[in-house]
Design a protein around this motif. Structure first.
Motif, PDB file in Angstrom:
ATOM      1  N   ASP A  25       7.708 -84.130 -40.584  1.00 38.87           N
ATOM      2  CA  ASP A  25       6.375 -84.398 -39.745  1.00 38.87           C
ATOM      3  C   ASP A  25       6.492 -86.052 -39.015  1.00 38.87           C
ATOM      4  O   ASP A  25       6.109 -86.041 -37.968  1.00 38.87           O
ATOM      5  CB  ASP A  25       5.469 -84.569 -40.823  1.00 38.87           C
ATOM      6  CG  ASP A  25       5.043 -83.064 -41.485  1.00 38.87           C
ATOM      7  OD1 ASP A  25       5.222 -82.144 -40.855  1.00 38.87           O
ATOM      8  OD2 ASP A  25       4.445 -83.366 -42.695  1.00 38.87           O
ATOM      9  N   ARG A  26       7.287 -86.640 -39.997  1.00 37.23           N
ATOM     10  CA  ARG A  26       7.673 -88.076 -39.433  1.00 37.23           C
ATOM     11  C   ARG A  26       8.264 -87.888 -38.133  1.00 37.23           C
ATOM     12  O   ARG A  26       8.085 -88.568 -36.966  1.00 37.23           O
ATOM     13  CB  ARG A  26       8.303 -89.071 -40.188  1.00 37.23           C
ATOM     14  CG  ARG A  26       8.450 -90.561 -39.605  1.00 37.23           C
ATOM     15  CD  ARG A  26       8.696 -91.544 -40.970  1.00 37.23           C
ATOM     16  NE  ARG A  26       7.665 -91.616 -41.829  1.00 37.23           N
ATOM     17  CZ  ARG A  26       6.755 -92.127 -41.599  1.00 37.23           C
ATOM     18  NH1 ARG A  26       6.437 -92.961 -40.527  1.00 37.23           N
ATOM     19  NH2 ARG A  26       5.715 -92.446 -42.634  1.00 37.23           N
ATOM     20  N   LEU A  29       6.359 -86.448 -35.004  1.00 37.48           N
ATOM     21  CA  LEU A  29       5.504 -87.199 -34.383  1.00 37.48           C
ATOM     22  C   LEU A  29       6.173 -88.192 -33.644  1.00 37.48           C
ATOM     23  O   LEU A  29       5.817 -88.766 -32.481  1.00 37.48           O
ATOM     24  CB  LEU A  29       4.673 -87.578 -35.501  1.00 37.48           C
ATOM     25  CG  LEU A  29       3.678 -87.045 -36.193  1.00 37.48           C
ATOM     26  CD1 LEU A  29       3.060 -87.518 -37.400  1.00 37.48           C
ATOM     27  CD2 LEU A  29       2.575 -86.455 -35.200  1.00 37.48           C
ATOM     28  N   GLU A  30       7.276 -88.889 -34.009  1.00 30.21           N
ATOM     29  CA  GLU A  30       7.865 -89.925 -33.449  1.00 30.21           C
ATOM     30  C   GLU A  30       8.516 -89.272 -31.901  1.00 30.21           C
ATOM     31  O   GLU A  30       8.400 -90.078 -30.986  1.00 30.21           O
ATOM     32  CB  GLU A  30       9.055 -90.672 -34.364  1.00 30.21           C
ATOM     33  CG  GLU A  30       8.640 -91.317 -35.306  1.00 30.21           C
ATOM     34  CD  GLU A  30       9.961 -91.616 -36.389  1.00 30.21           C
ATOM     35  OE1 GLU A  30      10.968 -91.115 -36.197  1.00 30.21           O
ATOM     36  OE2 GLU A  30       9.390 -92.536 -37.122  1.00 30.21           O
ATOM     37  N   MET A  76      -1.567 -89.337 -32.429  1.00 32.71           N
ATOM     38  CA  MET A  76      -0.108 -89.218 -33.432  1.00 32.71           C
ATOM     39  C   MET A  76       0.132 -90.515 -34.037  1.00 32.71           C
ATOM     40  O   MET A  76       0.739 -90.663 -35.273  1.00 32.71           O
ATOM     41  CB  MET A  76       0.789 -88.689 -32.217  1.00 32.71           C
ATOM     42  CG  MET A  76       0.707 -87.435 -31.789  1.00 32.71           C
ATOM     43  SD  MET A  76       2.128 -86.595 -30.957  1.00 32.71           S
ATOM     44  CE  MET A  76       1.795 -87.509 -29.571  1.00 32.71           C
ATOM     45  N   ARG A  77      -0.050 -91.585 -33.389  1.00 31.50           N
ATOM     46  CA  ARG A  77       0.250 -93.009 -34.207  1.00 31.50           C
ATOM     47  C   ARG A  77      -0.439 -93.122 -35.407  1.00 31.50           C
ATOM     48  O   ARG A  77      -0.131 -93.596 -36.416  1.00 31.50           O
ATOM     49  CB  ARG A  77       0.120 -94.297 -33.178  1.00 31.50           C
ATOM     50  CG  ARG A  77       0.840 -94.273 -32.026  1.00 31.50           C
ATOM     51  CD  ARG A  77       1.024 -95.459 -31.228  1.00 31.50           C
ATOM     52  NE  ARG A  77       2.385 -95.640 -30.347  1.00 31.50           N
ATOM     53  CZ  ARG A  77       2.112 -95.978 -29.267  1.00 31.50           C
ATOM     54  NH1 ARG A  77       0.946 -96.612 -28.758  1.00 31.50           N
ATOM     55  NH2 ARG A  77       3.222 -96.099 -28.431  1.00 31.50           N
ATOM     56  N   LEU A  80       0.966 -90.989 -37.980  1.00 31.51           N
ATOM     57  CA  LEU A  80       2.301 -91.499 -38.575  1.00 31.51           C
ATOM     58  C   LEU A  80       1.818 -92.662 -39.614  1.00 31.51           C
ATOM     59  O   LEU A  80       2.356 -92.825 -40.719  1.00 31.51           O
ATOM     60  CB  LEU A  80       3.044 -92.299 -37.547  1.00 31.51           C
ATOM     61  CG  LEU A  80       4.109 -91.476 -36.756  1.00 31.51           C
ATOM     62  CD1 LEU A  80       4.546 -92.261 -35.694  1.00 31.51           C
ATOM     63  CD2 LEU A  80       4.992 -91.123 -37.751  1.00 31.51           C
ATOM     64  N   LEU A  83       0.894 -90.939 -43.060  1.00 29.73           N
ATOM     65  CA  LEU A  83       2.068 -90.041 -43.760  1.00 29.73           C
ATOM     66  C   LEU A  83       2.527 -90.965 -44.967  1.00 29.73           C
ATOM     67  O   LEU A  83       2.463 -92.136 -44.982  1.00 29.73           O
ATOM     68  CB  LEU A  83       3.160 -89.759 -42.932  1.00 29.73           C
ATOM     69  CG  LEU A  83       2.905 -88.926 -41.915  1.00 29.73           C
ATOM     70  CD1 LEU A  83       4.340 -88.553 -41.028  1.00 29.73           C
ATOM     71  CD2 LEU A  83       2.818 -87.351 -42.452  1.00 29.73           C
TER      72      LEU A  83
END
Length: 83
Positions: A25-26, A29-30, A76-77, A80, A83
């Motif tokens: 996931d991380r 997104l990055e 998305m940020r 993050l 998470l």
């Protein structure tokens, strides 16, 4: 070879494929943030080119990309951070 701004390399895609759970996931997104930032960079380069966005359809598309990609980067940020 020239690649488009924000495109992932084969190694990055392999890293993403090998990950799972929260690590996936991380990383996803990055990478997607970077991909969207690449689109914003391409729009900025287009708009900085003389007469490049005089065509109505090109101008509308560029503005749409800029608006939606920037909004999605913000989302998305936030994801993050959660998470």
């Amino acid at each position: 070879t020239t690649t488009m701004h924000g495109m992932l390399t084969a190694a990055e895609l392999a890293r993403l494929e090998a990950s799972q759970g929260p690590a996936f996931d991380r990383l996803f997104l990055e990478y997607m943030i970077r991909h969207h930032e690449g689109a914003l960079r391409m729009v900025a380069e287009l708009l900085a080119s003389p007469r490049a966005a005089q065509d109505v359809d090109v101008s509308v598309l560029a503005n749409d990309v800029e608006t939606t990609q920037a909004a999605e980067i913000g989302l998305m940020r936030q994801m993050l951070l959660e998470l």
